[in-house]
Design an enzyme around this catalytic site. Sequence first.
Site, short mmCIF file in Angstrom:
data_model
loop_
_atom_site.label_atom_id
_atom_site.label_comp_id
_atom_site.label_asym_id
_atom_site.label_seq_id
_atom_site.Cartn_x
_atom_site.Cartn_y
_atom_site.Cartn_z
N CYS A 1 -18.68 24.58 -8.93
CA CYS A 1 -18.37 25.11 -10.26
C CYS A 1 -16.86 25.11 -10.46
CB CYS A 1 -18.94 26.52 -10.36
SG CYS A 1 -18.72 27.26 -11.98
N PRO A 2 -16.40 24.65 -11.59
CA PRO A 2 -17.12 24.29 -12.81
C PRO A 2 -17.35 22.78 -12.97
CG PRO A 2 -14.82 24.46 -13.35
CD PRO A 2 -14.95 24.74 -11.85
#
Length: 79
Positions: free
Chosen positions: A16-17
Amino acid sequence: MVLVSHFVLDARNLLCPMPVIRTQNRVAELGPGDVLEVRATDPGTLQDIPAWCRIHGHEMLSVSKNEGEITLTLRVRAA
């Protein structure tokens, strides 16, 4: 006649992200009705990509998890 294509995005081993960013970038290149299958390993994608789809009006078709690999399939929203 509208031609719908199926694409695959390999976002495995990204954290992430990055899976969401890569999904966003790929969807920007696709046409309305196209289907994108995102393959990921980050468990956060189970919430992040469906939430991103809701915000941007794309349709989640399926979400599955098999032995640590997550597959999310979405349809790009109509123009």
